[in-house]
Motif scaffolding. Sequence first.
Motif, PDB file in Angstrom:
ATOM      1  N   LYS A 157      51.147 -56.776 -25.367  1.00 32.34           N
ATOM      2  CA  LYS A 157      51.535 -58.018 -24.681  1.00 32.34           C
ATOM      3  C   LYS A 157      50.385 -58.591 -23.862  1.00 32.34           C
ATOM      4  O   LYS A 157      50.331 -59.797 -23.637  1.00 32.34           O
ATOM      5  N   GLN A 158      49.495 -57.700 -23.384  1.00 33.38           N
ATOM      6  CA  GLN A 158      48.313 -58.179 -22.641  1.00 33.38           C
ATOM      7  C   GLN A 158      47.204 -58.625 -23.599  1.00 33.38           C
ATOM      8  O   GLN A 158      46.141 -59.045 -23.158  1.00 33.38           O
ATOM      9  N   GLY A 159      47.433 -58.454 -24.895  1.00 31.35           N
ATOM     10  CA  GLY A 159      46.416 -58.799 -25.876  1.00 31.35           C
ATOM     11  C   GLY A 159      45.345 -57.729 -26.034  1.00 31.35           C
ATOM     12  O   GLY A 159      44.242 -57.991 -26.504  1.00 31.35           O
ATOM     13  N   VAL A 160      45.674 -56.496 -25.624  1.00 31.87           N
ATOM     14  CA  VAL A 160      44.726 -55.383 -25.738  1.00 31.87           C
ATOM     15  C   VAL A 160      45.136 -54.524 -26.931  1.00 31.87           C
ATOM     16  O   VAL A 160      46.281 -54.072 -27.006  1.00 31.87           O
ATOM     17  N   SER A 161      44.226 -54.315 -27.864  1.00 29.66           N
ATOM     18  CA  SER A 161      44.593 -53.523 -29.033  1.00 29.66           C
ATOM     19  C   SER A 161      44.525 -52.027 -28.689  1.00 29.66           C
ATOM     20  O   SER A 161      43.768 -51.610 -27.815  1.00 29.66           O
ATOM     21  N   PRO A 162      45.349 -51.218 -29.379  1.00 29.21           N
ATOM     22  CA  PRO A 162      45.468 -49.799 -29.020  1.00 29.21           C
ATOM     23  C   PRO A 162      44.133 -49.043 -29.038  1.00 29.21           C
ATOM     24  O   PRO A 162      43.954 -48.105 -28.269  1.00 29.21           O
ATOM     25  N   ASP A 163      43.205 -49.473 -29.881  1.00 29.72           N
ATOM     26  CA  ASP A 163      41.939 -48.721 -29.940  1.00 29.72           C
ATOM     27  C   ASP A 163      41.070 -48.928 -28.708  1.00 29.72           C
ATOM     28  O   ASP A 163      40.053 -48.271 -28.537  1.00 29.72           O
ATOM     29  N   LYS A 164      41.488 -49.830 -27.816  1.00 30.39           N
ATOM     30  CA  LYS A 164      40.753 -50.042 -26.562  1.00 30.39           C
ATOM     31  C   LYS A 164      41.338 -49.211 -25.411  1.00 30.39           C
ATOM     32  O   LYS A 164      40.818 -49.234 -24.311  1.00 30.39           O
ATOM     33  N   LEU A 165      42.446 -48.538 -25.665  1.00 31.63           N
ATOM     34  CA  LEU A 165      43.149 -47.863 -24.566  1.00 31.63           C
ATOM     35  C   LEU A 165      42.525 -46.524 -24.217  1.00 31.63           C
ATOM     36  O   LEU A 165      42.191 -45.722 -25.100  1.00 31.63           O
ATOM     37  N   ASN A 166      42.389 -46.304 -22.922  1.00 32.52           N
ATOM     38  CA  ASN A 166      41.852 -45.055 -22.388  1.00 32.52           C
ATOM     39  C   ASN A 166      42.897 -44.387 -21.526  1.00 32.52           C
ATOM     40  O   ASN A 166      43.490 -45.046 -20.678  1.00 32.52           O
ATOM     41  N   GLY A 167      43.060 -43.119 -21.710  1.00 31.89           N
ATOM     42  CA  GLY A 167      44.004 -42.442 -20.826  1.00 31.89           C
ATOM     43  C   GLY A 167      44.456 -41.123 -21.402  1.00 31.89           C
ATOM     44  O   GLY A 167      43.891 -40.625 -22.385  1.00 31.89           O
ATOM     45  N   THR A 168      45.479 -40.577 -20.779  1.00 32.66           N
ATOM     46  CA  THR A 168      45.948 -39.242 -21.126  1.00 32.66           C
ATOM     47  C   THR A 168      47.462 -39.197 -20.986  1.00 32.66           C
ATOM     48  O   THR A 168      48.008 -39.777 -20.052  1.00 32.66           O
ATOM     49  N   ILE A 169      48.115 -38.530 -21.928  1.00 34.54           N
ATOM     50  CA  ILE A 169      49.500 -38.123 -21.670  1.00 34.54           C
ATOM     51  C   ILE A 169      49.483 -36.610 -21.541  1.00 34.54           C
ATOM     52  O   ILE A 169      48.718 -35.935 -22.226  1.00 34.54           O
ATOM     53  N   GLN A 170      50.331 -36.083 -20.664  1.00 36.72           N
ATOM     54  CA  GLN A 170      50.298 -34.623 -20.508  1.00 36.72           C
ATOM     55  C   GLN A 170      50.791 -33.943 -21.792  1.00 36.72           C
ATOM     56  O   GLN A 170      50.106 -33.074 -22.311  1.00 36.72           O
ATOM     57  N   ASN A 171      51.952 -34.317 -22.273  1.00 38.03           N
ATOM     58  CA  ASN A 171      52.391 -33.922 -23.618  1.00 38.03           C
ATOM     59  C   ASN A 171      52.308 -32.419 -23.889  1.00 38.03           C
ATOM     60  O   ASN A 171      52.119 -31.998 -25.026  1.00 38.03           O
TER      61      ASN A 171
END
Lengths: 135, 559
Positions: B184-198
């Motif tokens: 929705k922000q116009g950011v494609s998933p390959d730009k995402l940085n972060g962590t899920i504990q999972n």
Amino acid sequence: MERPIRVLVAKPGLDGHDRGAKVIARALRDAGMEVIYTGLRQTPEQIVEAAIQEDVDVVALSILSGAHNTLFPKITKLLKERGAEDILVIGGGVIPEEDIPFLKEHGIAEIFTPGTPTSAVIEYIKANVKRLAKK
Amino acid sequence: MYDEKKLEEIKMKREDWEKNHREKAIAKFPERKEEFKTSSEIEIKPIYTPEDVKGIDYLEKLGFPGEYPYTRGVQPTMYRGRFWTMRQYAGYGTAEESNKRFKYLLEQGQTGLSVAFDLPTQIGYDSDHPMAEGEVGKVGVAIDSLYDMEILFDGIPLDKVSTSMTINAPAAILLAMYIAVAEKQGVSPDKLNGTIQNDILKEYVARGTYIFPTGPSMRLITNIFEYCSKYVPKWNTISISGYHMREAGATAVQEVAFTLANAIAYVDAAIKAGLDVDEFAPRISFFFSAHNDLFEEVAKFRAARRMWAKIMKERFGAKDPRSMMMRFHTQTAGSTLTAQQPDNNIIRVTIQALAAVLGGTQSLHTNSRDEALALPTEDSVRIALRTQQIIAYESGVCDTPDPLAGSYYVEYLTDEIEKRAFEYIKKIDELGGAVKAIDLGYMQREIQESAYRYQMEIESGKRIIVGLNKFQMEEEPPKNLLKVDPQVEIVQREKIKKVKEMRDNARVEKALKALKKAAEGDDNLMPWILDAVREYATLGEITDVLRSVFGEYQQQIIF
């Protein structure tokens, strides 16, 4: 000979922090009490049912999520409805000082906050258990 | 590192010192304790000398930062290049309130976000579920649908921040929501940085926010590995956590051993699911605790890095160096904080944070002084963040990588922790691996033993906790504690109602049906979950579909 004090150690609510509950359970057992531990995520109804089924003298509640003001009074209310208000109910966990008067008004006999030695809980139970004296 | 002749001379001189100096000194003034031990029961000798490190081949066991076996750190420049990410775990109440706290922390110079979710969210219940009563918004933010997630990250550009989410059993759902917000922000998933504990295995052992049985849980995790390796390549798909096991009472050795045993189980599961090790292993990250025993903790981090490199290379045949690099987040140890004289906790946190930095952490959360009492206030959180900034900018410990390397004591401890942790891993292998060991209650029992021993040491006075069993004083009950507004529950319920009215319920129904069908087969569930999330299906609705197919985990009760 006197029968041993029976204690239900219970974790109401959803938090999974049971280090304290298990340490207390074991310390009470080592002090000669009979201890039942409910495991995690028990509803007030399940705890009260277990307390009555197991015919315990004490219910020791542990909670660290902050839901104590909602869940503890519910348990004492249900015990009363089942005619089991003579069961001693105590609680422990991360519970702010200012919540303690409210909990005591609602039938929680004593609240033990972080840093309490297990010996203090054992002594408190021995001195205050009501059921055993009555039987 | 020393020749035989020199070592012989050192040994002679040491024996002489023991007899002629040390023993005489003890005769006059006995030592403080009969025996000195680390938290992991490693006996501490009267003195460490080159004799204790004589077996260490520098190039083989230490090497250089950024090179195998990564004992000295995972980057070549370490903090000479850039400091660790200062990442305070935060979130409470509604998404609106948490969004405000996030923006405050970013303004204060924090460099990454870390989201705490409330317990109903972590266990897959919507805020209007009966089990959620009293828990909504308490230990973190309440997220019921994409709608809440949009509010949580409102005005925070997701291509500019890295976000860590402490979410396990429903990790796939929250990750899907994050991806949908980014879209929705116009950011494609390959730009995402972060962590899920999972990391579900440690939930069974210690933290308790499990939902499904072990089998389906492992499937969801490998689904995420696979999906992210294709579409969200910069995302850390798992943060294998020793932290909560340590908090439950594990020793430093147990923390390393059980974390790595769990890690082995995840890698095994992914390989079994047909993934190539170097496809997913570079995105594996870790999460450890930093306790008070400074040198043992530094040694623990160094040993863990060396062990992981060895496991990935030798056990799993990884080729990509990134698969062998243990990158980890650290949090200071909440369980060491006292409700008594809470300001003392600032000093404890400082020591623990220092251990994490000397141990080469990639990111750090410093606990707030009031955490044994309630959720931290803004003032307390700021002091905790400043603690990190002072270590970073003023202490000088960041100017050379792995500054404690070569200390006879630290190298000895590093070796000893590695040896003892590998013994545990061997034992767990013999039991049939981590999943089996957990089903048998093995790790749980070991940790409880340690927790009980620790408590008894405090009660007998063998272990001194300042302000708790020594140096106590009369105190006024603390004031200004943070309280979560009980209205949160009502606000959340109304939001769910609103979302259910606003969305296209026929499309939700269709997406949930499709998810159910996929769950009954062997498809990767991520695309199906993402579809349901986009239609504003709630967390509880999605989890219920999975519960209906997978069932629920039954806890082992051991004490």
